[in-house]
Scaffold this motif. Structure first.
Motif, PDB file in Angstrom:
ATOM      1  N   VAL A 240       0.849  -1.190   0.000  1.00  0.00           N
ATOM      2  CA  VAL A 240       0.000   0.000   0.000  1.00  0.00           C
ATOM      3  C   VAL A 240       0.884   1.240   0.000  1.00  0.00           C
ATOM      4  O   VAL A 240       2.040   1.198   0.414  1.00  0.00           O
ATOM      5  CB  VAL A 240      -0.943   0.035   1.229  1.00  0.00           C
ATOM      6  N   GLU A 241       0.334   2.352  -0.480  1.00  0.00           N
ATOM      7  CA  GLU A 241       1.064   3.614  -0.418  1.00  0.00           C
ATOM      8  C   GLU A 241       0.752   4.292   0.903  1.00  0.00           C
ATOM      9  O   GLU A 241      -0.418   4.452   1.269  1.00  0.00           O
ATOM     10  CB  GLU A 241       0.680   4.529  -1.584  1.00  0.00           C
ATOM     11  N   ARG A 242       1.818   4.683   1.607  1.00  0.00           N
ATOM     12  CA  ARG A 242       1.645   5.273   2.930  1.00  0.00           C
ATOM     13  C   ARG A 242       2.642   6.410   3.125  1.00  0.00           C
ATOM     14  O   ARG A 242       3.670   6.472   2.442  1.00  0.00           O
ATOM     15  CB  ARG A 242       1.867   4.217   4.020  1.00  0.00           C
ATOM     16  N   PRO A 243       2.383   7.272   4.121  1.00  0.00           N
ATOM     17  CA  PRO A 243       3.386   8.278   4.469  1.00  0.00           C
ATOM     18  C   PRO A 243       4.658   7.600   4.989  1.00  0.00           C
ATOM     19  O   PRO A 243       4.592   6.604   5.715  1.00  0.00           O
ATOM     20  CB  PRO A 243       2.704   9.090   5.577  1.00  0.00           C
ATOM     21  N   VAL A 244       5.807   8.127   4.614  1.00  0.00           N
ATOM     22  CA  VAL A 244       7.101   7.623   5.065  1.00  0.00           C
ATOM     23  C   VAL A 244       7.982   8.811   5.429  1.00  0.00           C
ATOM     24  O   VAL A 244       7.631   9.971   5.175  1.00  0.00           O
ATOM     25  CB  VAL A 244       7.799   6.778   3.971  1.00  0.00           C
ATOM     26  N   TYR A 245       9.123   8.519   6.043  1.00  0.00           N
ATOM     27  CA  TYR A 245      10.178   9.518   6.196  1.00  0.00           C
ATOM     28  C   TYR A 245      11.329   9.113   5.290  1.00  0.00           C
ATOM     29  O   TYR A 245      11.790   7.968   5.339  1.00  0.00           O
ATOM     30  CB  TYR A 245      10.667   9.593   7.643  1.00  0.00           C
ATOM     31  N   GLU A 246      11.798  10.030   4.460  1.00  0.00           N
ATOM     32  CA  GLU A 246      12.970   9.785   3.645  1.00  0.00           C
ATOM     33  C   GLU A 246      14.189  10.349   4.375  1.00  0.00           C
ATOM     34  O   GLU A 246      14.178  11.500   4.821  1.00  0.00           O
ATOM     35  CB  GLU A 246      12.828  10.428   2.272  1.00  0.00           C
ATOM     36  N   LEU A 247      15.220   9.522   4.506  1.00  0.00           N
ATOM     37  CA  LEU A 247      16.455   9.930   5.170  1.00  0.00           C
ATOM     38  C   LEU A 247      17.413  10.470   4.120  1.00  0.00           C
ATOM     39  O   LEU A 247      17.812   9.744   3.200  1.00  0.00           O
ATOM     40  CB  LEU A 247      17.064   8.730   5.893  1.00  0.00           C
ATOM     41  N   THR A 248      17.754  11.763   4.219  1.00  0.00           N
ATOM     42  CA  THR A 248      18.620  12.419   3.252  1.00  0.00           C
ATOM     43  C   THR A 248      19.783  13.102   3.983  1.00  0.00           C
ATOM     44  O   THR A 248      19.791  13.183   5.215  1.00  0.00           O
ATOM     45  CB  THR A 248      17.853  13.467   2.424  1.00  0.00           C
ATOM     46  N   VAL A 249      20.751  13.616   3.210  1.00  0.00           N
ATOM     47  CA  VAL A 249      21.918  14.285   3.787  1.00  0.00           C
ATOM     48  C   VAL A 249      21.614  15.772   3.958  1.00  0.00           C
ATOM     49  O   VAL A 249      21.088  16.418   3.050  1.00  0.00           O
ATOM     50  CB  VAL A 249      23.158  14.099   2.896  1.00  0.00           C
ATOM     51  N   GLU A 250      21.939  16.319   5.136  1.00  0.00           N
ATOM     52  CA  GLU A 250      21.781  17.748   5.390  1.00  0.00           C
ATOM     53  C   GLU A 250      22.703  18.564   4.493  1.00  0.00           C
ATOM     54  O   GLU A 250      23.719  18.065   3.977  1.00  0.00           O
ATOM     55  CB  GLU A 250      22.114  18.050   6.862  1.00  0.00           C
ATOM     56  N   LYS A 251      22.383  19.859   4.311  1.00  0.00           N
ATOM     57  CA  LYS A 251      23.175  20.716   3.438  1.00  0.00           C
ATOM     58  C   LYS A 251      24.634  20.800   3.887  1.00  0.00           C
ATOM     59  O   LYS A 251      25.543  20.879   3.061  1.00  0.00           O
ATOM     60  CB  LYS A 251      22.558  22.118   3.393  1.00  0.00           C
ATOM     61  N   GLY A 252      24.868  20.792   5.183  1.00  0.00           N
ATOM     62  CA  GLY A 252      26.232  20.916   5.693  1.00  0.00           C
ATOM     63  C   GLY A 252      27.046  19.633   5.614  1.00  0.00           C
ATOM     64  O   GLY A 252      28.239  19.631   5.934  1.00  0.00           O
ATOM     65  N   GLY A 253      26.418  18.545   5.191  1.00  0.00           N
ATOM     66  CA  GLY A 253      27.129  17.271   5.080  1.00  0.00           C
ATOM     67  C   GLY A 253      27.017  16.431   6.348  1.00  0.00           C
ATOM     68  O   GLY A 253      26.564  16.903   7.393  1.00  0.00           O
ATOM     69  N   VAL A 254      27.424  15.169   6.230  1.00  0.00           N
ATOM     70  CA  VAL A 254      27.299  14.241   7.357  1.00  0.00           C
ATOM     71  C   VAL A 254      28.264  14.600   8.479  1.00  0.00           C
ATOM     72  O   VAL A 254      29.338  15.159   8.245  1.00  0.00           O
ATOM     73  CB  VAL A 254      27.532  12.778   6.908  1.00  0.00           C
ATOM     74  N   LYS A 255      27.865  14.266   9.708  1.00  0.00           N
ATOM     75  CA  LYS A 255      28.697  14.496  10.883  1.00  0.00           C
ATOM     76  C   LYS A 255      29.198  13.185  11.477  1.00  0.00           C
ATOM     77  O   LYS A 255      29.870  13.185  12.507  1.00  0.00           O
ATOM     78  CB  LYS A 255      27.911  15.286  11.928  1.00  0.00           C
ATOM     79  N   MET A 256      28.860  12.066  10.837  1.00  0.00           N
ATOM     80  CA  MET A 256      29.325  10.761  11.291  1.00  0.00           C
ATOM     81  C   MET A 256      30.709  10.475  10.722  1.00  0.00           C
ATOM     82  O   MET A 256      31.086  11.013   9.686  1.00  0.00           O
ATOM     83  CB  MET A 256      28.351   9.665  10.842  1.00  0.00           C
ATOM     84  N   GLN A 257      31.449   9.603  11.391  1.00  0.00           N
ATOM     85  CA  GLN A 257      32.764   9.198  10.924  1.00  0.00           C
ATOM     86  C   GLN A 257      32.686   7.829  10.263  1.00  0.00           C
ATOM     87  O   GLN A 257      32.041   6.916  10.783  1.00  0.00           O
ATOM     88  CB  GLN A 257      33.752   9.142  12.091  1.00  0.00           C
ATOM     89  N   LEU A 258      33.345   7.695   9.108  1.00  0.00           N
ATOM     90  CA  LEU A 258      33.472   6.371   8.509  1.00  0.00           C
ATOM     91  C   LEU A 258      34.281   5.472   9.438  1.00  0.00           C
ATOM     92  O   LEU A 258      35.268   5.914  10.031  1.00  0.00           O
ATOM     93  CB  LEU A 258      34.163   6.458   7.152  1.00  0.00           C
ATOM     94  N   SER A 259      33.846   4.230   9.602  1.00  0.00           N
ATOM     95  CA  SER A 259      34.551   3.305  10.493  1.00  0.00           C
ATOM     96  C   SER A 259      35.929   2.969   9.944  1.00  0.00           C
ATOM     97  O   SER A 259      36.104   2.788   8.736  1.00  0.00           O
ATOM     98  CB  SER A 259      33.741   2.012  10.659  1.00  0.00           C
ATOM     99  N   LYS A 260      36.898   2.887  10.835  1.00  0.00           N
ATOM    100  CA  LYS A 260      38.242   2.476  10.449  1.00  0.00           C
ATOM    101  C   LYS A 260      38.317   0.953  10.416  1.00  0.00           C
ATOM    102  O   LYS A 260      37.645   0.269  11.200  1.00  0.00           O
ATOM    103  CB  LYS A 260      39.268   3.028  11.441  1.00  0.00           C
TER     104      LYS A 260
END
Length: 254
Positions: free
Chosen positions: A100-120
């Motif tokens: 069915v078609e339903r309301p969702v939240y789309e997860l996108t990148v903020e204008k300032g860019g991600v604040k998470m660190q890529l795992s080493k």
């Protein structure tokens, strides 16, 4: 044909211990303090808001599961088809799926860019649901598994921690955190990230007035995702798969 548990018990959860946990080990699955609704969501891999036909007792009654098999199934088999078969046998559960078609939240990148660190590389231990559960080393500390986010909360205050977490897995985990709609990854980000997210759920107005839930000044999940991760939750509509419960009974005796 998938393997099935040879021995399994489903018992009402004992009062006095509010912890909820899942442990998949070699030929064994242990789950504690899960309502039947939560067990269904877990076994069929659907978010909280994508199941219908839930009866009140399926939310209020909590259960403990201990199940074993002599075969060596993968984590995915233990926590998916084998748990499904157990629920279908003991609770006479019958379900079907609808799109069915339903309301969702789309997860996108903020204008300032991600604040998470890529795992080493080497910062976490690989964990594959397509393999049998890893055997713990004697006297070794519990490893930090990659792409295995840990979501904890009391219904009001929530924390999500993880190492080497793919954004697709983050979206799935957020969908199970009490949000009113599914979260879909639209970031286009690849790789695994180390993340720490802390937020406070919305307090229902009637609960706040009655004093049954303390008021809180914590960040909303929308603000926390933006400020702590550099991502954004945006409202949209999209086709989603709904799990419909056609029949269910209280559990049979063990």
């Amino acid at each position: 044909m998938h393997p099935e548990f040879e021995v399994a018990s489903i018992r009402p959860h004992a009062n006095g211990d509010d912890r909820a946990y899942v442990q998949a080990s070699e030929g064994r699955l242990a789950m504690a303090n899960f309502s039947l609704k939560q067990l269904i969501l877990f076994a069929y891999n659907v978010p909280n808001n994508q199941v219908s036909g839930v009866q009140a007792w399926m939310d209020s009654n909590h259960f403990d599961i201990q199940a074993t098999t002599e075969s060596a199934p993968t984590v995915k088999q233990l926590e998916g088809p084998m748990l499904q078969a157990l629920l279908e046998e003991r609770f006479q559960l019958k379900i079907h799926r609808e799109a069915v078609e339903r309301p969702v939240y789309e997860l996108t990148v903020e204008k300032g860019g991600v604040k998470m660190q890529l795992s080493k590389e080497g910062s976490c231990t690989p964990y594959s649901i397509d393999s049998p559960p890893p055997l713990p080393a004697p006297n070794a500390p519990r490893p930090v598994h990659c792409d295995f986010p840990r979501l904890t909360g009391d219904g009001l205050n929530w924390t999500l921690d993880g190492a080497g977490v793919r954004i697709e897995k983050l979206a799935t985990t957020l969908s199970r955190s009490g949000l009113d709609r599914p979260v879909i990854d639209r970031t286009g980000l690849a790789g695994g990230f180390d993340l720490h997210l802390k937020w406070t759920a919305d307090v229902p107005e009637n609960a706040a007035r009655s004093g049954t839930i303390a008021d809180s000044t914590g960040l909303s999940i929308f603000t926390a995702v933006r400020e702590q991760l550099g991502l954004k939750l945006e409202s949209a509509k999209a086709p989603v798969e709904i799990l419909v419960i056609d029949h269910v009974e209280r559990p049979s005796e063990n």
